[in-house]
Write a protein that holds these residues in place. Structure first.
Motif, PDB file in Angstrom:
ATOM      1  N   LEU A  66     -23.713 -51.954  -5.969  1.00 20.43           N
ATOM      2  CA  LEU A  66     -24.359 -50.754  -6.486  1.00 20.43           C
ATOM      3  C   LEU A  66     -25.871 -50.878  -6.392  1.00 20.43           C
ATOM      4  N   GLY A  67     -26.385 -52.068  -6.762  1.00 15.30           N
ATOM      5  CA  GLY A  67     -27.830 -52.280  -6.699  1.00 15.30           C
ATOM      6  C   GLY A  67     -28.369 -52.161  -5.283  1.00 15.30           C
ATOM      7  N   ILE A  68     -27.659 -52.757  -4.332  1.00 12.04           N
ATOM      8  CA  ILE A  68     -28.094 -52.680  -2.931  1.00 12.04           C
ATOM      9  C   ILE A  68     -28.084 -51.237  -2.448  1.00 12.04           C
ATOM     10  N   THR A  69     -27.025 -50.504  -2.810  1.00  9.42           N
ATOM     11  CA  THR A  69     -26.923 -49.099  -2.396  1.00  9.42           C
ATOM     12  C   THR A  69     -28.083 -48.281  -2.944  1.00  9.42           C
ATOM     13  N   LEU A  70     -28.406 -48.486  -4.223  1.00  8.37           N
ATOM     14  CA  LEU A  70     -29.491 -47.716  -4.839  1.00  8.37           C
ATOM     15  C   LEU A  70     -30.847 -48.085  -4.255  1.00  8.37           C
ATOM     16  N   VAL A  71     -31.041 -49.362  -3.943  1.00  5.57           N
ATOM     17  CA  VAL A  71     -32.314 -49.775  -3.326  1.00  5.57           C
ATOM     18  C   VAL A  71     -32.476 -49.130  -1.954  1.00  5.57           C
ATOM     19  N   LEU A  72     -31.408 -49.157  -1.159  1.00  6.52           N
ATOM     20  CA  LEU A  72     -31.472 -48.536   0.166  1.00  6.52           C
ATOM     21  C   LEU A  72     -31.659 -47.020   0.063  1.00  6.52           C
ATOM     22  N   ALA A  73     -31.010 -46.415  -0.938  1.00  5.88           N
ATOM     23  CA  ALA A  73     -31.186 -44.977  -1.143  1.00  5.88           C
ATOM     24  C   ALA A  73     -32.625 -44.663  -1.522  1.00  5.88           C
ATOM     25  N   ALA A  74     -33.205 -45.486  -2.393  1.00  7.52           N
ATOM     26  CA  ALA A  74     -34.602 -45.278  -2.791  1.00  7.52           C
ATOM     27  C   ALA A  74     -35.538 -45.437  -1.593  1.00  7.52           C
ATOM     28  N   LEU A  75     -35.245 -46.400  -0.733  1.00  9.40           N
ATOM     29  CA  LEU A  75     -36.064 -46.590   0.468  1.00  9.40           C
ATOM     30  C   LEU A  75     -35.982 -45.373   1.381  1.00  9.40           C
ATOM     31  N   ALA A  76     -34.773 -44.841   1.570  1.00  3.91           N
ATOM     32  CA  ALA A  76     -34.611 -43.640   2.398  1.00  3.91           C
ATOM     33  C   ALA A  76     -35.383 -42.474   1.810  1.00  3.91           C
ATOM     34  N   GLY A  77     -35.333 -42.332   0.484  1.00  3.44           N
ATOM     35  CA  GLY A  77     -36.062 -41.257  -0.176  1.00  3.44           C
ATOM     36  C   GLY A  77     -37.565 -41.393  -0.020  1.00  3.44           C
ATOM     37  N   TYR A  78     -38.056 -42.619  -0.152  1.00  4.76           N
ATOM     38  CA  TYR A  78     -39.502 -42.842   0.007  1.00  4.76           C
ATOM     39  C   TYR A  78     -39.952 -42.519   1.432  1.00  4.76           C
ATOM     40  N   LEU A  79     -39.171 -42.964   2.401  1.00  2.36           N
ATOM     41  CA  LEU A  79     -39.540 -42.710   3.796  1.00  2.36           C
ATOM     42  C   LEU A  79     -39.570 -41.219   4.094  1.00  2.36           C
ATOM     43  N   HIS A  80     -38.627 -40.470   3.530  1.00  7.63           N
ATOM     44  CA  HIS A  80     -38.616 -39.031   3.784  1.00  7.63           C
ATOM     45  C   HIS A  80     -39.788 -38.344   3.095  1.00  7.63           C
ATOM     46  N   TRP A  81     -40.083 -38.746   1.858  1.00  7.00           N
ATOM     47  CA  TRP A  81     -41.248 -38.181   1.168  1.00  7.00           C
ATOM     48  C   TRP A  81     -42.521 -38.442   1.972  1.00  7.00           C
ATOM     49  N   PHE A 109     -42.267 -32.139  -2.137  1.00  8.97           N
ATOM     50  CA  PHE A 109     -41.932 -33.231  -1.232  1.00  8.97           C
ATOM     51  C   PHE A 109     -41.215 -34.370  -1.958  1.00  8.97           C
ATOM     52  N   LEU A 110     -41.568 -34.603  -3.233  1.00  8.13           N
ATOM     53  CA  LEU A 110     -40.847 -35.613  -4.005  1.00  8.13           C
ATOM     54  C   LEU A 110     -39.380 -35.217  -4.180  1.00  8.13           C
ATOM     55  N   LEU A 111     -39.140 -33.945  -4.480  1.00  8.87           N
ATOM     56  CA  LEU A 111     -37.765 -33.476  -4.637  1.00  8.87           C
ATOM     57  C   LEU A 111     -36.979 -33.652  -3.349  1.00  8.87           C
ATOM     58  N   ASN A 112     -37.602 -33.362  -2.229  1.00  5.17           N
ATOM     59  CA  ASN A 112     -36.904 -33.497  -0.952  1.00  5.17           C
ATOM     60  C   ASN A 112     -36.834 -34.948  -0.495  1.00  5.17           C
ATOM     61  N   GLY A 113     -37.681 -35.805  -1.046  1.00  2.71           N
ATOM     62  CA  GLY A 113     -37.491 -37.233  -0.853  1.00  2.71           C
ATOM     63  C   GLY A 113     -36.239 -37.708  -1.579  1.00  2.71           C
ATOM     64  N   LEU A 114     -36.065 -37.246  -2.825  1.00  3.57           N
ATOM     65  CA  LEU A 114     -34.843 -37.569  -3.568  1.00  3.57           C
ATOM     66  C   LEU A 114     -33.608 -37.046  -2.850  1.00  3.57           C
ATOM     67  N   MET A 115     -33.758 -35.907  -2.172  1.00  2.00           N
ATOM     68  CA  MET A 115     -32.644 -35.362  -1.406  1.00  2.00           C
ATOM     69  C   MET A 115     -32.168 -36.360  -0.351  1.00  2.00           C
ATOM     70  N   MET A 116     -33.101 -37.046   0.298  1.00  2.00           N
ATOM     71  CA  MET A 116     -32.698 -38.019   1.311  1.00  2.00           C
ATOM     72  C   MET A 116     -31.980 -39.204   0.670  1.00  2.00           C
ATOM     73  N   SER A 117     -32.390 -39.580  -0.542  1.00  2.00           N
ATOM     74  CA  SER A 117     -31.655 -40.618  -1.265  1.00  2.00           C
ATOM     75  C   SER A 117     -30.218 -40.174  -1.501  1.00  2.00           C
ATOM     76  N   LEU A 118     -30.054 -38.908  -1.869  1.00  2.00           N
ATOM     77  CA  LEU A 118     -28.704 -38.369  -2.068  1.00  2.00           C
ATOM     78  C   LEU A 118     -27.914 -38.359  -0.767  1.00  2.00           C
ATOM     79  N   PHE A 119     -28.573 -38.057   0.346  1.00  2.00           N
ATOM     80  CA  PHE A 119     -27.885 -38.080   1.632  1.00  2.00           C
ATOM     81  C   PHE A 119     -27.355 -39.482   1.935  1.00  2.00           C
ATOM     82  N   PHE A 120     -28.149 -40.499   1.640  1.00  2.00           N
ATOM     83  CA  PHE A 120     -27.679 -41.865   1.886  1.00  2.00           C
ATOM     84  C   PHE A 120     -26.460 -42.176   1.020  1.00  2.00           C
ATOM     85  N   ILE A 121     -26.545 -41.823  -0.274  1.00  2.00           N
ATOM     86  CA  ILE A 121     -25.417 -42.072  -1.171  1.00  2.00           C
ATOM     87  C   ILE A 121     -24.196 -41.267  -0.731  1.00  2.00           C
TER      88      ILE A 121
END
Length: 723
Positions: free
Chosen positions: A75-90, A219-231
């Motif tokens: 779970l931790g690895i998944t959330l870290v990768l999701a956060a990274l995807a969100g940051y990159l999109h933002w 842009f922050l909201l749409n960064g979070l969207m990319m985190s959701l896409f990864f999950i």
């Protein structure tokens, strides 16, 4: 201040009754159970087990979630990768927006002008609330607006789905008050030299700048969207590699997947991320045999957050309900679960109706009618079960009954409520399949984004669907008994996603703008290439990963070129003619002067000059469409006397004439005079009035301002009889 010089220019496994519910978390890949065997723990896992270890806080969280140490690590690895995807999109969105406009070095007026057409209209209400003496006073002003459709007083929160602006304005006021209380700076400003012949302007950067604050949160909201896409991709495929495939597909096709980097204030920028969350939760509910009440409430809340900011959300949800119903009649969703989903949608719709102050478009929509029709069909299923045997004919009959009853109920409700605001949608669909034309439909169809999808994209979609056919799930039995055929119910999520993809294909083929739903969903479906359930025949995990990385390598060649093309967009916003117009309006007209003109320009006049307007770009209201038609008669072949009389009756003081609107032609038959020829054939062949007014506006109007783009005509005051 610092002086700066501006730059120049395929089968699921049946659910096992002994599987622990914690393995069904949407954030943890489905496990095989092997990680729980004795002797397989890692030193890190032992630290998590030990309450006195290095991570006692983690142990507490893990115990609260009910996860094993290995599942907690996953779970931790998944959330870290999701956060990274969100940051990159933002970061990607922010850089594209800055590179395109050089936004940080624009003056306040230029930033507002950069929000063209309806973007400027939405942003103007954010500006109204933050500039009001108090938040409640600002809220009152937008709920009792006298500027947008003069002389009418309208509730713009009801009409324009302005909850995002209300929330952001409240946050901005709280932020600036707190920072001011502690004496902390919120922005950095400088004087910007704009070149020869242009006055220097002050530009500001930082969260204290209203426009900067606004786009940052978008842009922050749409960064979070990319985190959701990864999950989402991870959960659907059962592999974090699937989440990576989804994210990479989105980036590789970024220009076809979103336009938030060019148009931050549009409603979809606030709404679509919640659709991604809603569909993720729906996937979890379809996968779970007995979804919890918490899951259903979470679905309802995400549904509400999707509907509130965007008037178009109801049409997307209509396709979702239709896809779920199709899955139900094929036997992949149980009647009980289908009814629970329908009730959740109904509750959401009712709450949205209340929060939108009784907006009749919600209750008279096809979406609302479909919920009632389908619920009724499921409630009466037992009475007809004996009369019809399951099969193709029965499925078709159920589908036809649903469509017919939905249409009948929709038009009955429209008649009861006297609603006609969405009549143009029916006319638009009609124009797609027939030769039907009128003024309103041509205002849409002459815009490229409302045209049919390009043939190249259609070919790509067909290729995608053809490749997926060999792995699609087929019904194994006609019986939809919940207890006797759990295998079919376990495949419900895959069937739903396939049907939803088809629905998005149809929408996108009809209206090219709606590719923004299709392309991201294709990215989600692409994650299934990592699914062991669909591609287990390939063999061991290593072979599957080799295949996935091979596919990604092929995709990366064109994907990298697409990204390079986006990164290569370098521009700088400048619109000196409009700046001159707005400066003249602010300096030379009374604050209560009423303006009319092209819809995009009127949004800027309201936003930056604060003057009342009679028409605007939000074309969804029947009354507004009629007002706009009266204003746009200036671009018809009618007589000047007729147009002047209409403007005087609307109490217009100034008309902003733009030559480009008289001559611009996106394709044959789509210039404004040609559009008017469809509506006003008796005047066809005459010289357009706008051409005559650009030469000499006398004696009907007086020219009080002009530059190379705009010409302001003063309208004579109407007599009391005309008013």
């Amino acid at each position: 201040m610092v002086v700066k010089t501006r730059k120049q220019n395929v089968k699921d496994q049946p659910p096992q009754p002994n599987v622990d519910d914690r393995d069904r978390s949407p954030f943890v890949s489905p496990g095989t159970g092997k990680s729980r065997r004795a002797g397989k723990g890692t030193p890190f896992n032992s630290l998590l087990h030990n309450k006195n270890g290095l991570f006692p806080g983690f142990s507490f969280i893990r115990s609260k979630l009910g996860l094993t140490p290995s599942a907690f690590v996953k779970l931790g690895i998944t959330l870290v990768l999701a956060a990274l995807a969100g940051y990159l999109h933002w970061y990607h969105l922010s850089r594209l927006f800055e590179n395109d406009r050089h936004f940080s070095h624009l003056s306040g007026l230029e930033k507002e002008m950069a929000f063209r057409t309806e973007m400027g209209l939405y942003y103007s209400y954010f500006k109204t609330i933050i500039e009001a003496p108090t938040f409640l006073n600002g809220l009152y002003l937008v709920m009792n607006d006298r500027l947008t459709e003069y002389p009418l007083v309208i509730n713009t929160l009801k009409r324009f789905n302005l909850y995002p602006e209300v929330v952001l304005a409240s946050w901005y006021r709280i932020y600036t008050d707190i920072m001011e209380f502690f004496g902390l700076p919120t922005k950095m400003c400088w004087s910007i030299n704009r070149g020869e012949g242009m006055a220097a302007v002050d530009g500001c950067e930082g969260m204290g700048d209203p426009a900067y604050f606004y786009v940052t949160f978008v842009f922050l909201l749409n960064g979070l969207m990319m985190s959701l896409f990864f999950i989402y991709g991870t959960y659907l495929s059962g592999s974090r590699l699937g989440g990576m495939v989804t994210v990479l597909c989105f980036f590789f096709n970024h220009g076809e997947s979103t336009r938030v980097m060019w148009t931050p204030p549009l409603r979809e920028s606030f709404s679509y991320p919640f659709l991604v969350l809603q569909m993720l939760l729906l996937t979890h509910i379809l996968r779970t045999r007995n979804p919890s009440k918490k899951a259903m409430w979470a679905l309802a809340i995400s549904n509400l957050c999707f509907m509130l900011p965007w008037q178009f959300a109801q049409f997307v949800l209509l396709t979702q309900v239709a896809s779920l119903f199709a899955s139900y009649i094929l036997g992949y969703i149980s009647p009980t679960k289908m009814q629970s989903l329908l009730v959740t949608h109904m509750i959401t719709l009712a709450v949205c109706f209340v929060l939108m102050f009784g907006n009749s478009m919600l209750l008279t929509s096809f979406y609302a009618s479909s919920l009632v029709s389908i619920w009724g069909m499921i409630a009466l299923r037992d009475k007809f079960a004996g009369a019809f045997k399951p099969g193709l004919i029965t499925w078709v009959m159920q589908g036809l009954v649903c469509v017919v009853s939905t249409v009948i109920l929709k038009f009955m409700l429209s008649a009861v409520f006297g609603a006609s605001d969405d009549a143009h949608i029916s006319s638009l669909i009609k124009s797609k399949f027939t030769s039907y034309k009128d003024f309103d439909t041509m205002m849409y169809t002459c815009a490229a984004e409302f045209d049919f999808m390009e043939i190249e994209t259609i070919q790509d979609v067909v290729r995608f669907l053809r490749e997926g056919e060999k792995y699609s799930v087929k019904p194994e039995d006609d019986d939809d008994d919940d207890d006797e055929h759990p295998e079919m119910l376990a495949k419900g999520e895959l069937v739903y996603h396939s049907l939803q993809l088809i629905a998005f294909v149809v929408l996108a083929m009809l209206i090219m703008r709606l590719k923004l739903f299709l392309t991201p969903h294709m990215c989600i479906m692409a994650s299934l290439i990592c699914s062991k359930q669909l591609f287990g025949w390939i063999g061991e995990k290593f072979k599957l990963h080799v295949m996935v990385f091979g596919i990604l390598s092929i995709m990366a060649m064109q994907g990298a070129a697409n990204l390079q093309a986006q990164w290569g967009i370098m521009g700088e916003f400048s619109n000196l003619p409009q700046e001159q117009l707005l400066d003249w309006i602010r300096d030379n007209t009374p604050p209560n002067s009423v303006f009319a003109g092209a819809m995009p320009t009127m949004a800027s006049v309201k936003l930056s000059a604060g003057r009342p307007i009679v028409n605007h770009p939000h074309y969804e209201d029947a009354g507004l469409r009629e007002r706009t038609k009266l204003v746009y008669a200036m671009y018809s072949r009618k007589s000047a006397e007729v147009v002047k009389r209409n403007l005087m009756q609307m109490e217009v003081d100034y008309f902003v004439l733009e030559d480009s609107w008289c001559t611009r032609r996106s394709r044959p038959g789509c210039s404004m005079p040609e559009i008017w020829d469809v509506e006003d054939p008796q005047n066809a062949g005459k010289v357009p009035l706008c051409t005559l007014m650009s030469r000499d506006s006398r004696p009907h109007f007086a020219t009080v301002f002009h530059n190379n783009v705009y010409k302001v005509l003063k309208v004579p005051k109407a007599s009391k009889e005309l008013r």
